[in-house]
Design a protein around this motif. Structure first.
Motif, PDB file in Angstrom:
ATOM      1  N   LEU A  96       0.826  -1.211   0.000  1.00 24.15           N
ATOM      2  CA  LEU A  96       0.000   0.000   0.000  1.00 24.15           C
ATOM      3  C   LEU A  96       0.860   1.262   0.000  1.00 24.15           C
ATOM      4  O   LEU A  96       0.541   2.241  -0.663  1.00 24.15           O
ATOM      5  N   CYS A  97       1.946   1.235   0.738  1.00 21.23           N
ATOM      6  CA  CYS A  97       2.836   2.409   0.799  1.00 21.23           C
ATOM      7  C   CYS A  97       3.623   2.600  -0.495  1.00 21.23           C
ATOM      8  O   CYS A  97       3.940   3.737  -0.866  1.00 21.23           O
ATOM      9  N   ASP A  98       3.938   1.506  -1.176  1.00 21.66           N
ATOM     10  CA  ASP A  98       4.790   1.572  -2.362  1.00 21.66           C
ATOM     11  C   ASP A  98       4.066   1.989  -3.638  1.00 21.66           C
ATOM     12  O   ASP A  98       4.681   2.556  -4.534  1.00 21.66           O
ATOM     13  N   VAL A  99       2.787   1.696  -3.744  1.00 20.57           N
ATOM     14  CA  VAL A  99       2.071   2.017  -4.981  1.00 20.57           C
ATOM     15  C   VAL A  99       1.771   3.509  -5.057  1.00 20.57           C
ATOM     16  O   VAL A  99       1.704   4.202  -4.043  1.00 20.57           O
ATOM     17  N   ASP A 100       1.598   3.988  -6.298  1.00 22.96           N
ATOM     18  CA  ASP A 100       1.316   5.405  -6.509  1.00 22.96           C
ATOM     19  C   ASP A 100      -0.165   5.736  -6.396  1.00 22.96           C
ATOM     20  O   ASP A 100      -0.526   6.832  -5.990  1.00 22.96           O
ATOM     21  N   LEU A 120      -3.109  -1.127  -7.296  1.00 22.37           N
ATOM     22  CA  LEU A 120      -3.392  -2.269  -6.427  1.00 22.37           C
ATOM     23  C   LEU A 120      -4.037  -3.415  -7.191  1.00 22.37           C
ATOM     24  O   LEU A 120      -3.936  -4.568  -6.778  1.00 22.37           O
ATOM     25  N   LYS A 121      -4.668  -3.125  -8.310  1.00 26.71           N
ATOM     26  CA  LYS A 121      -5.287  -4.168  -9.124  1.00 26.71           C
ATOM     27  C   LYS A 121      -4.239  -5.109  -9.730  1.00 26.71           C
ATOM     28  O   LYS A 121      -4.559  -6.230 -10.108  1.00 26.71           O
ATOM     29  N   LEU A 122      -2.994  -4.665  -9.792  1.00 26.59           N
ATOM     30  CA  LEU A 122      -1.914  -5.493 -10.330  1.00 26.59           C
ATOM     31  C   LEU A 122      -1.531  -6.625  -9.371  1.00 26.59           C
ATOM     32  O   LEU A 122      -0.919  -7.597  -9.773  1.00 26.59           O
ATOM     33  N   PHE A 123      -1.896  -6.482  -8.107  1.00 28.58           N
ATOM     34  CA  PHE A 123      -1.582  -7.484  -7.093  1.00 28.58           C
ATOM     35  C   PHE A 123      -2.835  -8.330  -6.849  1.00 28.58           C
ATOM     36  O   PHE A 123      -3.666  -8.013  -5.998  1.00 28.58           O
TER      37      PHE A 123
END
Length: 78
Positions: free
Chosen positions: A42-46, A51-54
């Motif tokens: 959560l902290c790393d994504v822009d 988040l849909k990529l995970f």
């Protein structure tokens, strides 16, 4: 992405690994590992779109409220 906490006890659990309110969960090492992993993602994504990529997170925007949901551990509900 910036993560805001509505629950200071949850923030303490993630940052320190222990909290009186979440004592039972803090003793579950597998859960804690998954929780910290999800928090780091959560902290790393822009943005929330990333988040849909995970796929393991099962990210979804909740209907009728301005909130989202992610799964911490597969096969377990808390």
């Amino acid at each position: 992405m910036k993560v805001d906490f509505n629950d200071e006890d949850l923030k303490e659990l993630i940052e320190k690994g222990i909290n009186n309110k979440y004592k039972k969960l803090s003793k579950d090492k597998k859960f804690m590992s998954c929780l910290i992993s999800v928090y780091n993602i959560l902290c790393d994504v822009d943005s929330t779109n990333d988040l849909k990529l995970f796929s393991r997170l099962h990210y979804e925007k909740l209907k009728h409220v301005a909130k989202s949901s992610v799964r911490i551990m597969n096969g377990r509900m808390e």
